[in-house]
Structures are given as C-alpha cells and as structure tokens.
Design a protein around this motif. Structure first.
Motif, short mmCIF file in Angstrom:
data_model
loop_
_atom_site.label_atom_id
_atom_site.label_comp_id
_atom_site.label_asym_id
_atom_site.label_seq_id
_atom_site.Cartn_x
_atom_site.Cartn_y
_atom_site.Cartn_z
N UNK A 137 36.89 36.33 38.66
CA UNK A 137 35.82 36.55 39.63
C UNK A 137 35.74 38.04 39.96
N UNK A 138 34.70 38.44 40.67
CA UNK A 138 34.58 39.82 41.15
C UNK A 138 35.81 40.06 42.03
N UNK A 139 36.64 41.02 41.63
CA UNK A 139 37.90 41.20 42.33
C UNK A 139 38.59 42.48 41.89
N UNK A 140 39.81 42.63 42.40
CA UNK A 140 40.66 43.76 42.04
C UNK A 140 41.71 43.28 41.04
N UNK A 141 41.95 44.09 40.03
CA UNK A 141 43.05 43.87 39.10
C UNK A 141 44.11 44.91 39.46
N UNK A 142 45.37 44.45 39.57
CA UNK A 142 46.47 45.37 39.85
C UNK A 142 47.42 45.34 38.66
N UNK A 143 47.75 46.52 38.19
CA UNK A 143 48.69 46.64 37.07
C UNK A 143 49.89 47.43 37.55
N UNK A 144 51.05 46.76 37.61
CA UNK A 144 52.30 47.46 37.94
C UNK A 144 52.81 48.07 36.64
N UNK A 145 53.00 49.38 36.64
CA UNK A 145 53.26 50.11 35.40
C UNK A 145 54.67 49.96 34.86
N UNK B 230 54.43 52.81 39.92
CA UNK B 230 53.02 53.05 40.21
C UNK B 230 52.24 51.76 39.96
N UNK B 231 51.25 51.52 40.83
CA UNK B 231 50.35 50.38 40.65
C UNK B 231 48.95 50.93 40.48
N UNK B 232 48.30 50.56 39.39
CA UNK B 232 46.92 50.97 39.15
C UNK B 232 46.00 49.87 39.68
N UNK C 38 35.14 42.68 30.97
CA UNK C 38 34.30 42.57 32.16
C UNK C 38 32.96 43.25 31.91
N UNK C 39 31.92 42.80 32.63
CA UNK C 39 30.62 43.46 32.54
C UNK C 39 30.73 44.90 33.01
N UNK C 40 31.50 45.10 34.08
CA UNK C 40 31.77 46.46 34.55
C UNK C 40 33.16 46.49 35.15
N UNK C 41 33.78 47.66 35.08
CA UNK C 41 35.12 47.87 35.64
C UNK C 41 35.25 49.34 35.97
N UNK C 42 36.00 49.60 37.02
CA UNK C 42 36.18 50.98 37.46
C UNK C 42 37.56 51.15 38.06
N UNK C 43 38.28 52.15 37.59
CA UNK C 43 39.58 52.46 38.19
C UNK C 43 39.34 52.99 39.59
#
Length: 153
Positions: free
Chosen positions: A57-65, A72-74, A94-99
């Motif tokens: 769904x429209x949301x935040x993705x968190x990547x623990x490095x 660091x978490x992106x 995704x249709x769109x994604x932004x850091x």
C-alpha cells in the motif's frame, strides 16, 4: 555438491534490496531487515525469508543497512506496488518511490493542499471518481511528508 553461492553466503546476513519505478532504479543497497506495509499488514523481511510476492500500500519502506545496533535506516516513500523476495533479493516495484533525503517537502505540502481542495470539491459535487483520485493523491502526499519527517534530521 554444494551450491557455490551458498558457500560464500553473507556472514552478516545482508541481502540485496532494490526499489524500482518506471523511471528506473531508485534504491539499491544491502540490508539486514526490510519493513514494508502489505495490503494485509506489516511485514519484516530478513535474510533467508521464504519466497514472497505481495502487493504493498502507499506507505514507508524502511531498510536497516546492517545488523549493528546503531545501523543506518533508509526511509523510502512508495506509492504502493509489489515486493518480491527470493534468493536473498528483495525487489520493490512501485509506480513512484522517493528516498526521504530526496523529498521536496514544500512540493509535497503543495500537493497535499491541492488534493484536499479537490477532495472537498468532489464531495460537494458528489463526484465519486474524482473523490477517489483526490483521496489517493492526498494519501501519497501525506506519506511523502511523513517519510520526510521520520528520516531523522
């Protein structure tokens, strides 16, 4: 005979994480945990997770490095899409994604205000189609603002 890929498995238990949109690769790093919000709830993906393909769904993705405590978490804002995980590669389409670091928060705020105005007008006119589109635009703008704000300035 053992699979050569398995012989050199990552001792830190990191896996590849890619976020792709129609405009190309937005993110490509190695991580120890990826947190996503699927249509049926939150998911945390770790090294050697079972293969998976699920809508997001429209949301935040968190990547623990890394696995370290102070890793660091992106943070990445996505507009829905899918996550596919297999062979220790997580691919988010995704249709769109932004850091978070690339989000123009003033643009996101302007988009939020436009969407709120369109939503109000659509409700007054009982225009369900426009109302649904405005509601999605509003969720996307609010998500971008939220991800920007959680990035840990």
């Amino acid at each position: 005979m053992a699979d050569p890929e398995k012989l050199f498995a990552d001792p830190e238990k990191l896996f590849k994480v890619d976020v792709v949109t129609p405009n190309g690769m937005i993110y490509s790093h190695r991580g120890s945990i990826v947190d996503v919000r699927a249509i049926d709830g939150e998911r945390s993906i770790l090294y050697n997770h079972v293969p998976l393909l699920t809508p997001l769904v429209i949301s935040e993705v968190k990547v623990k490095r890394s696995r370290e405590m102070n890793s660091r978490i992106d943070h990445i804002a996505i507009s829905g899409g899918y996550i596919e995980f297999s062979d220790n590669v997580a691919t988010i389409i995704a249709d769109s994604a932004e850091r978070a670091r690339n989000i123009d928060v003033s643009r996101a705020q302007a988009a939020k205000e436009r969407a709120e105005k369109r939503l109000k007008e659509a409700r007054e006119k009982h225009d369900e189609r426009t109302e649904k589109r405005a509601a999605v635009a509003l969720r996307r703008a609010l998500n971008r603002i939220s991800v920007y704000n959680t990035r840990g300035h």
